[in-house]
Design a protein around this motif. Structure first.
Motif, PDB file in Angstrom:
ATOM      1  N   ILE A   1       8.296  -8.045  11.520  1.00 15.37           N
ATOM      2  CA  ILE A   1       7.751  -8.140  10.159  1.00 15.37           C
ATOM      3  C   ILE A   1       8.752  -7.506   9.192  1.00 15.37           C
ATOM      4  O   ILE A   1       9.171  -6.356   9.393  1.00 15.37           O
ATOM      5  CB  ILE A   1       6.381  -7.411  10.063  1.00 15.37           C
ATOM      6  N   ALA A   2       9.133  -8.246   8.176  1.00 18.67           N
ATOM      7  CA  ALA A   2      10.117  -7.733   7.216  1.00 18.67           C
ATOM      8  C   ALA A   2       9.584  -6.451   6.576  1.00 18.67           C
ATOM      9  O   ALA A   2       8.438  -6.414   6.126  1.00 18.67           O
ATOM     10  CB  ALA A   2      10.389  -8.792   6.150  1.00 18.67           C
ATOM     11  N   GLY A   3      10.393  -5.427   6.577  1.00 18.70           N
ATOM     12  CA  GLY A   3       9.985  -4.159   5.967  1.00 18.70           C
ATOM     13  C   GLY A   3       9.537  -3.124   6.980  1.00 18.70           C
ATOM     14  O   GLY A   3       9.436  -1.941   6.653  1.00 18.70           O
ATOM     15  N   VAL A   4       9.272  -3.576   8.230  1.00 15.72           N
ATOM     16  CA  VAL A   4       8.934  -2.602   9.278  1.00 15.72           C
ATOM     17  C   VAL A   4      10.233  -1.983   9.780  1.00 15.72           C
ATOM     18  O   VAL A   4      11.182  -2.692  10.130  1.00 15.72           O
ATOM     19  CB  VAL A   4       8.173  -3.276  10.445  1.00 15.72           C
ATOM     20  N   VAL A   5      10.266  -0.656   9.821  1.00 18.62           N
ATOM     21  CA  VAL A   5      11.442   0.035  10.370  1.00 18.62           C
ATOM     22  C   VAL A   5      11.297   0.075  11.885  1.00 18.62           C
ATOM     23  O   VAL A   5      12.162  -0.372  12.621  1.00 18.62           O
ATOM     24  CB  VAL A   5      11.580   1.456   9.786  1.00 18.62           C
ATOM     25  N   THR A   6      10.182   0.628  12.337  1.00 15.55           N
ATOM     26  CA  THR A   6       9.797   0.475  13.745  1.00 15.55           C
ATOM     27  C   THR A   6       8.331   0.826  13.875  1.00 15.55           C
ATOM     28  O   THR A   6       7.706   1.321  12.937  1.00 15.55           O
ATOM     29  CB  THR A   6      10.667   1.317  14.701  1.00 15.55           C
ATOM     30  N   ASN A   7       7.790   0.527  15.050  1.00 14.76           N
ATOM     31  CA  ASN A   7       6.386   0.882  15.282  1.00 14.76           C
ATOM     32  C   ASN A   7       6.298   1.839  16.468  1.00 14.76           C
ATOM     33  O   ASN A   7       7.244   1.990  17.237  1.00 14.76           O
ATOM     34  CB  ASN A   7       5.542  -0.376  15.483  1.00 14.76           C
ATOM     35  N   GLY A   8       5.134   2.478  16.593  1.00 15.06           N
ATOM     36  CA  GLY A   8       4.974   3.560  17.562  1.00 15.06           C
ATOM     37  C   GLY A   8       4.700   3.137  18.986  1.00 15.06           C
ATOM     38  O   GLY A   8       4.408   3.982  19.827  1.00 15.06           O
ATOM     39  N   LEU A   9       4.813   1.825  19.281  1.00 14.12           N
ATOM     40  CA  LEU A   9       4.736   1.408  20.684  1.00 14.12           C
ATOM     41  C   LEU A   9       6.072   1.696  21.347  1.00 14.12           C
ATOM     42  O   LEU A   9       7.123   1.262  20.856  1.00 14.12           O
ATOM     43  CB  LEU A   9       4.405  -0.085  20.784  1.00 14.12           C
ATOM     44  N   PHE A  10       6.036   2.431  22.425  1.00 10.04           N
ATOM     45  CA  PHE A  10       7.239   2.705  23.216  1.00 10.04           C
ATOM     46  C   PHE A  10       6.992   2.033  24.576  1.00 10.04           C
ATOM     47  O   PHE A  10       6.549   2.679  25.540  1.00 10.04           O
ATOM     48  CB  PHE A  10       7.452   4.213  23.385  1.00 10.04           C
TER      49      PHE A  10
ATOM     50  N   ALA B   1       1.145  -4.335   5.305  1.00 12.19           N
ATOM     51  CA  ALA B   1      -0.294  -4.121   5.543  1.00 12.19           C
ATOM     52  C   ALA B   1      -1.018  -5.465   5.617  1.00 12.19           C
ATOM     53  O   ALA B   1      -1.862  -5.677   6.501  1.00 12.19           O
ATOM     54  CB  ALA B   1      -0.887  -3.247   4.443  1.00 12.19           C
ATOM     55  N   ARG B   2      -0.668  -6.417   4.726  1.00 11.85           N
ATOM     56  CA  ARG B   2      -1.327  -7.738   4.772  1.00 11.85           C
ATOM     57  C   ARG B   2      -1.009  -8.459   6.081  1.00 11.85           C
ATOM     58  O   ARG B   2      -1.871  -9.102   6.682  1.00 11.85           O
ATOM     59  CB  ARG B   2      -0.882  -8.589   3.572  1.00 11.85           C
ATOM     60  N   GLU B   3       0.228  -8.348   6.539  1.00  7.32           N
ATOM     61  CA  GLU B   3       0.612  -9.001   7.801  1.00  7.32           C
ATOM     62  C   GLU B   3      -0.133  -8.386   8.985  1.00  7.32           C
ATOM     63  O   GLU B   3      -0.512  -9.082   9.931  1.00  7.32           O
ATOM     64  CB  GLU B   3       2.130  -8.881   8.021  1.00  7.32           C
ATOM     65  N   LEU B   4      -0.359  -7.069   8.929  1.00  8.51           N
ATOM     66  CA  LEU B   4      -1.072  -6.396  10.021  1.00  8.51           C
ATOM     67  C   LEU B   4      -2.541  -6.810  10.047  1.00  8.51           C
ATOM     68  O   LEU B   4      -3.136  -6.958  11.118  1.00  8.51           O
ATOM     69  CB  LEU B   4      -0.930  -4.873   9.875  1.00  8.51           C
ATOM     70  N   VAL B   5      -3.104  -7.042   8.859  1.00  8.18           N
ATOM     71  CA  VAL B   5      -4.496  -7.516   8.795  1.00  8.18           C
ATOM     72  C   VAL B   5      -4.598  -8.892   9.454  1.00  8.18           C
ATOM     73  O   VAL B   5      -5.561  -9.188  10.182  1.00  8.18           O
ATOM     74  CB  VAL B   5      -4.993  -7.531   7.328  1.00  8.18           C
ATOM     75  N   LYS B   6      -3.568  -9.737   9.275  1.00  6.62           N
ATOM     76  CA  LYS B   6      -3.574 -11.071   9.916  1.00  6.62           C
ATOM     77  C   LYS B   6      -3.597 -10.950  11.435  1.00  6.62           C
ATOM     78  O   LYS B   6      -4.016 -11.866  12.132  1.00  6.62           O
ATOM     79  CB  LYS B   6      -2.323 -11.866   9.508  1.00  6.62           C
TER      80      LYS B   6
ATOM     81  N   VAL C   1      -4.019   1.841   7.480  1.00  2.57           N
ATOM     82  CA  VAL C   1      -4.337   2.853   6.464  1.00  2.57           C
ATOM     83  C   VAL C   1      -3.041   3.611   6.176  1.00  2.57           C
ATOM     84  O   VAL C   1      -2.381   4.093   7.113  1.00  2.57           O
ATOM     85  CB  VAL C   1      -5.418   3.834   6.987  1.00  2.57           C
ATOM     86  N   ALA C   2      -2.685   3.690   4.895  1.00  2.77           N
ATOM     87  CA  ALA C   2      -1.471   4.422   4.522  1.00  2.77           C
ATOM     88  C   ALA C   2      -1.685   5.912   4.787  1.00  2.77           C
ATOM     89  O   ALA C   2      -2.730   6.465   4.439  1.00  2.77           O
ATOM     90  CB  ALA C   2      -1.157   4.181   3.056  1.00  2.77           C
ATOM     91  N   ARG C   3      -0.688   6.558   5.428  1.00  2.00           N
ATOM     92  CA  ARG C   3      -0.790   8.003   5.672  1.00  2.00           C
ATOM     93  C   ARG C   3      -0.529   8.716   4.346  1.00  2.00           C
ATOM     94  O   ARG C   3       0.600   8.722   3.846  1.00  2.00           O
ATOM     95  CB  ARG C   3       0.201   8.438   6.750  1.00  2.00           C
ATOM     96  N   GLU C   4      -1.595   9.275   3.804  1.00  2.00           N
ATOM     97  CA  GLU C   4      -1.558   9.850   2.460  1.00  2.00           C
ATOM     98  C   GLU C   4      -0.568  11.012   2.343  1.00  2.00           C
ATOM     99  O   GLU C   4      -0.564  11.910   3.186  1.00  2.00           O
ATOM    100  CB  GLU C   4      -2.944  10.384   2.078  1.00  2.00           C
ATOM    101  N   GLY C   5       0.263  10.958   1.310  1.00  2.00           N
ATOM    102  CA  GLY C   5       1.121  12.098   0.988  1.00  2.00           C
ATOM    103  C   GLY C   5       2.200  12.376   2.028  1.00  2.00           C
ATOM    104  O   GLY C   5       2.760  13.465   2.056  1.00  2.00           O
ATOM    105  N   PHE C   6       2.469  11.394   2.888  1.00  2.00           N
ATOM    106  CA  PHE C   6       3.444  11.628   3.954  1.00  2.00           C
ATOM    107  C   PHE C   6       4.675  10.753   3.746  1.00  2.00           C
ATOM    108  O   PHE C   6       4.565   9.547   3.521  1.00  2.00           O
ATOM    109  CB  PHE C   6       2.823  11.312   5.323  1.00  2.00           C
TER     110      PHE C   6
ATOM    111  N   ASP D   1      -1.019   3.739   9.518  1.00  2.00           N
ATOM    112  CA  ASP D   1      -1.693   3.976  10.798  1.00  2.00           C
ATOM    113  C   ASP D   1      -2.665   2.828  11.012  1.00  2.00           C
ATOM    114  O   ASP D   1      -3.548   2.584  10.173  1.00  2.00           O
ATOM    115  CB  ASP D   1      -2.430   5.324  10.761  1.00  2.00           C
ATOM    116  N   VAL D   2      -2.495   2.118  12.119  1.00  2.00           N
ATOM    117  CA  VAL D   2      -3.209   0.856  12.299  1.00  2.00           C
ATOM    118  C   VAL D   2      -4.215   0.943  13.442  1.00  2.00           C
ATOM    119  O   VAL D   2      -3.849   1.199  14.591  1.00  2.00           O
ATOM    120  CB  VAL D   2      -2.215  -0.297  12.602  1.00  2.00           C
ATOM    121  N   ARG D   3      -5.475   0.713  13.098  1.00  2.00           N
ATOM    122  CA  ARG D   3      -6.528   0.636  14.121  1.00  2.00           C
ATOM    123  C   ARG D   3      -6.852  -0.829  14.393  1.00  2.00           C
ATOM    124  O   ARG D   3      -6.583  -1.698  13.564  1.00  2.00           O
ATOM    125  CB  ARG D   3      -7.810   1.314  13.612  1.00  2.00           C
ATOM    126  N   GLY D   4      -7.473  -1.069  15.523  1.00  2.00           N
ATOM    127  CA  GLY D   4      -8.072  -2.382  15.775  1.00  2.00           C
ATOM    128  C   GLY D   4      -7.167  -3.412  16.424  1.00  2.00           C
ATOM    129  O   GLY D   4      -7.634  -4.506  16.763  1.00  2.00           O
TER     130      GLY D   4
END
Ligand code: 5RP
Length: 220
Positions: free
Chosen positions: A189-198, A144-149, A155-160, A170-173
């Motif tokens: 980014i270390a710890g990312v499994v994958t992201n939703g860009l295809f 999350a800190r790296e994404l802010v950079k 925003v963490a998907r609550e309860g998922f 879930d990342v906006r902006g």
């Protein structure tokens, strides 16, 4: 035509891309669910399916469609799945349903990615829909800190929890000017499994349900 009817029309049109006697890859989400219902009508003409989530696996099996483990398969002609956004260049944001990692793996194996959407998913530029990023739980705060950079607002998907036991941010902006480059950079980014860009592996065909019928968009 209401949105669900447009989704179903696209899902039904995807049957023409299913190769008889072979295994078909099946995505996750409300449009994929409609595709499963349509596929059930030709279940005796396919060898079976590979599922992109536990939910999809259950749905396929409930229709009597045999589900294979991806490791049993060396090649698969077609993968059918929805998207949260798709551009005319066939780049997508996926993962609204949280199945992005398995979806990305299966689409990598498939010869052809058939995307099924209603017309509201077609956009000029990606990024209005928040970008899902699957993370190893212990890395959530660091990622999350790296994404802010990168000017993102995660925003963490609550309860998922994903089918892989991970969390989703879930990342906006984010400014998604070059989806191929951003997809690659986020995955570093270390710890990312994958992201939703295809974007590195875009769709090959997109079937778009509209009030005037199903429109086909293809990669150039
Ligand atoms: C799930 C996905 C879905 O394909 C995407 O969220 C679209 O879903 P829907 O068909 O319900 O609009 O990527 O992880």
């Amino acid at each position: 035509m209401i949105q669900d009817e447009m989704k179903r029309a696209a899902a039904r049109a995807a049957l023409e891309h299913v190769v008889e006697g072979r295994i078909v890859g099946v995505g996750t989400g409300s449009t994929a669910k409609l595709f499963i219902e349509e596929l059930a009508g030709m279940k005796d003409r396919v060898a079976g399916a590979v599922a992109s989530s536990e939910d999809t696996k259950k749905r396929l099996e409930s229709h009597g469609i045999r589900v294979f483990d991806l490791n049993e398969i060396t090649d698969m002609p077609v993968y059918v799945d929805g998207a949260d956004e798709i551009t005319p260049r066939m780049h997508m944001i996926k993962g609204g349903g949280g199945a992005l990692t398995r979806e990305k793996i299966i689409s990598a194996v498939a010869g052809k990615f058939v995307c099924i959407v209603d017309g509201t998913k077609l956009v000029e530029h990606l990024g209005h829909f928040p970008l899902p990023v699957e993370v190893i739980p212990m890395a959530s705060a660091y990622v999350a800190r790296e994404l802010v950079k990168l000017a993102g607002t995660p925003v963490a998907r609550e309860g998922f929890v994903t089918d892989n036991g991970n969390h989703i941010l879930d990342v906006r902006g984010l400014r998604i000017l070059d989806p191929v480059d951003l997809e690659t950079r986020l995955n570093q980014i270390a710890g990312v499994v994958t992201n939703g860009l295809f974007a590195r592996r875009p769709a090959d065909v997109c079937l778009i349900g509209t009030p005037d019928g199903v429109r086909t968009m293809s990669a150039d």
